[in-house]
Write a protein that holds these residues in place. Structure first.
Motif, short mmCIF file in Angstrom:
data_model
loop_
_atom_site.label_atom_id
_atom_site.label_comp_id
_atom_site.label_asym_id
_atom_site.label_seq_id
_atom_site.Cartn_x
_atom_site.Cartn_y
_atom_site.Cartn_z
N LYS A 254 0.82 -1.22 0.00
CA LYS A 254 0.00 0.00 0.00
C LYS A 254 0.85 1.27 0.00
CE LYS A 254 -3.87 -2.12 2.47
NZ LYS A 254 -4.74 -2.04 3.68
N GLY A 255 2.17 1.08 -0.01
CA GLY A 255 3.05 2.24 -0.04
C GLY A 255 3.39 2.81 1.32
N ASN A 256 3.11 2.08 2.39
CA ASN A 256 3.43 2.53 3.74
C ASN A 256 4.84 2.08 4.12
OD1 ASN A 256 0.74 3.48 4.06
ND2 ASN A 256 0.10 1.39 4.56
N TRP A 257 5.55 2.92 4.84
CA TRP A 257 6.90 2.56 5.27
C TRP A 257 6.85 1.45 6.31
CZ3 TRP A 257 10.60 3.90 2.26
CH2 TRP A 257 10.54 5.10 1.56
N LEU A 258 7.71 0.46 6.13
CA LEU A 258 7.81 -0.66 7.07
C LEU A 258 8.96 -0.38 8.04
CD1 LEU A 258 7.41 -3.57 4.51
CD2 LEU A 258 5.68 -2.71 6.10
N ILE A 259 8.62 -0.27 9.30
CA ILE A 259 9.61 0.06 10.33
C ILE A 259 9.82 -1.15 11.22
CG2 ILE A 259 10.11 1.58 12.29
CD1 ILE A 259 8.44 3.72 10.93
N SER A 260 11.06 -1.59 11.33
CA SER A 260 11.37 -2.75 12.18
C SER A 260 11.25 -2.38 13.65
CB SER A 260 12.78 -3.26 11.87
OG SER A 260 13.76 -2.42 12.47
N ASP A 261 11.36 -3.39 14.49
CA ASP A 261 11.27 -3.14 15.93
C ASP A 261 12.64 -2.98 16.58
OD1 ASP A 261 12.19 -5.72 15.72
OD2 ASP A 261 10.59 -6.64 16.89
N LEU A 262 13.69 -2.74 15.77
CA LEU A 262 15.05 -2.64 16.30
C LEU A 262 15.19 -1.51 17.31
CD1 LEU A 262 18.02 -3.42 16.40
CD2 LEU A 262 18.39 -2.05 14.33
N VAL A 263 14.67 -0.32 16.97
CA VAL A 263 14.82 0.82 17.87
C VAL A 263 14.06 0.58 19.17
CG1 VAL A 263 14.40 3.29 18.17
CG2 VAL A 263 15.13 2.41 15.93
N GLU A 264 12.84 0.06 19.05
CA GLU A 264 12.04 -0.23 20.24
C GLU A 264 12.75 -1.22 21.16
OE1 GLU A 264 7.57 -1.95 21.36
OE2 GLU A 264 8.22 -1.77 19.28
N LYS A 265 13.31 -2.27 20.58
CA LYS A 265 14.02 -3.27 21.38
C LYS A 265 15.27 -2.67 22.03
CE LYS A 265 12.63 -7.54 19.01
NZ LYS A 265 13.10 -8.67 18.17
N ALA A 266 16.00 -1.87 21.26
CA ALA A 266 17.21 -1.25 21.79
C ALA A 266 16.89 -0.35 22.98
CB ALA A 266 17.92 -0.46 20.70
N HIS A 267 15.82 0.40 22.85
CA HIS A 267 15.43 1.31 23.94
C HIS A 267 15.04 0.54 25.20
CE1 HIS A 267 14.56 4.93 21.07
NE2 HIS A 267 15.84 4.76 21.32
N LYS A 268 14.51 -0.66 25.04
CA LYS A 268 14.17 -1.47 26.21
C LYS A 268 15.41 -1.85 27.00
CE LYS A 268 9.80 -3.40 24.54
NZ LYS A 268 9.08 -4.63 24.10
N TYR A 269 16.54 -1.93 26.30
CA TYR A 269 17.82 -2.23 26.97
C TYR A 269 18.61 -0.96 27.27
CZ TYR A 269 17.08 -7.17 25.93
OH TYR A 269 16.58 -8.45 25.86
N ASN A 270 17.92 0.19 27.20
CA ASN A 270 18.54 1.50 27.49
C ASN A 270 19.70 1.81 26.56
OD1 ASN A 270 16.83 2.19 29.72
ND2 ASN A 270 17.98 0.73 30.97
N LEU A 271 19.60 1.34 25.32
CA LEU A 271 20.61 1.62 24.32
C LEU A 271 20.14 2.75 23.40
CD1 LEU A 271 21.45 -2.06 23.30
CD2 LEU A 271 23.01 -0.49 24.48
N LYS A 272 20.96 3.77 23.23
CA LYS A 272 20.67 4.80 22.24
C LYS A 272 20.89 4.23 20.84
CE LYS A 272 19.86 8.39 24.95
NZ LYS A 272 18.56 9.10 24.95
N VAL A 273 20.22 4.80 19.86
CA VAL A 273 20.34 4.33 18.48
C VAL A 273 20.75 5.50 17.60
CG1 VAL A 273 19.18 3.21 16.54
CG2 VAL A 273 18.52 2.61 18.90
N HIS A 274 21.97 5.41 17.06
CA HIS A 274 22.50 6.41 16.13
C HIS A 274 22.70 5.72 14.78
CE1 HIS A 274 24.35 8.73 19.79
NE2 HIS A 274 23.04 8.84 19.71
N ALA A 275 21.83 6.02 13.85
CA ALA A 275 21.81 5.30 12.57
C ALA A 275 22.67 5.99 11.51
CB ALA A 275 20.37 5.16 12.07
N TYR A 276 23.17 5.20 10.57
CA TYR A 276 23.98 5.73 9.46
C TYR A 276 23.41 5.23 8.13
CZ TYR A 276 26.15 1.05 9.35
OH TYR A 276 26.37 -0.31 9.26
#
Length: 320
Positions: A254-276
């Motif tokens: 349908k043209g919607n962006w698919l967002i993984s759960d990587l950031v959500e999981k990382a935040h549960k472990y108190n990890l910041k996410v800096h993407a490149y």
């Protein structure tokens, strides 16, 4: 996996996150405008308002930490013209085979294909025009600290230890040398404006456990299998640095962006996410750079972005 549509999530209606929770990291400096990892590119990125300036670190023959992305030289310099005899049997010219004084003799250029000599990014700074040089980590730190003093800012550094296993095979302990340099300039704890990154998990563990470093550490990631190790990563690192396509996985039918759960999981472990790496001249499926930043920063909730165009990211965040 979440499917987000513009109709369901109007950006203007989203609760805005304070900008100081999101950071802009100048990827190799303002590398969209000037040759990467040159002091002019770093000064430009500083002036553009980036929160951190990145330094990739490789050792010279005489153990000087040099700021350059690769362990070899032919993609960003005229090394073939000046030191042809230093070529190894594999056809490459390695930083580690050159002294600091020899490296200073090289002309630095916009990144190019070493075989065709054509620019990797053809619309950026022209190849081998003007004058640029390689520099040490010490030189860059002194530039940034000097600018911080003269401007009243507190821009941070974001060094990456490159290929520690290669250095170890060459008889050099790059982490020990880099950590000493950082310590000498007052970068010692998480309270200091320094984030240290590496792809090598074993080396990051060594930095935390053997060297007892209290710096903010980021585990760089490039493979899907790395995402399964977040709990372990949280025992020695403070954040992760994934490729943004590990977070934005394309579009559904349908043209919607698919967002993984990587950031959500990382935040549960108190990890910041800096993407490149975010490039205004390499958008992929995105229509605009602003759309890319919007989806990653505010829909996927990434904590920071590495970008070749720090001015554009800063302007976007200041508007939103």
């Amino acid at each position: 996996m979440l499917s987000l549509s513009c109709s369901e999530h109007k950006f203007e209606d989203k609760v805005k996150i304070q900008n100081n929770n999101k950071v802009v990291i100048a990827h190799r400096g303002a590398s969209g405008y000037l040759p990467e990892h040159t002091l002019p590119a770093k000064a430009m990125a500083f002036a553009m308002g980036a929160d951190y300036l990145e330094q990739d670190i490789v050792l010279s023959k005489d153990n000087v930490p040099m700021v350059i992305h690769d362990i070899d030289l032919e993609t960003v310099s005229d090394v073939k013209l000046k030191f042809l005899k230093k070529k190894r049997n594999d056809g490459r010219f390695y930083v580690i085979d050159f002294t600091f004084d020899e490296l200073k003799q090289l002309n630095v250029s916009e990144r190019m294909n070493p075989i065709t000599h054509k620019a990797v990014f053809p619309d950026r700074f022209p190849i081998f025009t003007s004058t640029f040089r390689l520099h040490s980590l010490q030189e860059e730190i002194e530039l940034i600290k000097g600018l911080n003093k003269s401007t009243g800012k507190n821009i941070g550094i974001y060094p990456e230890i490159k290929e520690p296993a290669f250095h170890q095979k060459e008889g050099k302990d790059i982490s020990k040398i880099v950590l000493k340099t950082l310590n000498d300039y007052g970068y010692k704890t998480k309270n200091d404006p320094c984030i240290l990154q590496c792809f090598d998990a074993g080396e990051l563990k060594r930095i935390r456990n053997e060297f007892k470093s209290e710096l903010f550490l980021v585990q760089l990631m490039e493979f899907k299998k790395d995402e399964e190790k977040l709990e372990e990563i949280s025992t020695y690192a403070d954040g992760i640095g994934p490729w943004y396509k590990q977070i934005i996985e394309g579009k559904d039918k349908k043209g919607n962006w698919l967002i993984s759960d990587l950031v959500e999981k990382a935040h549960k472990y108190n990890l910041k996410v800096h993407a490149y790496t975010f490039r205004a001249d390499q958008l992929g499926d995105f229509r605009t750079f602003e759309e890319l930043l919007k989806v990653v920063l505010y829909e996927a909730n990434v904590d920071g972005v590495f970008t070749d165009f720090p001015d554009k990211a800063v302007q976007f965040m200041n508007k939103n």
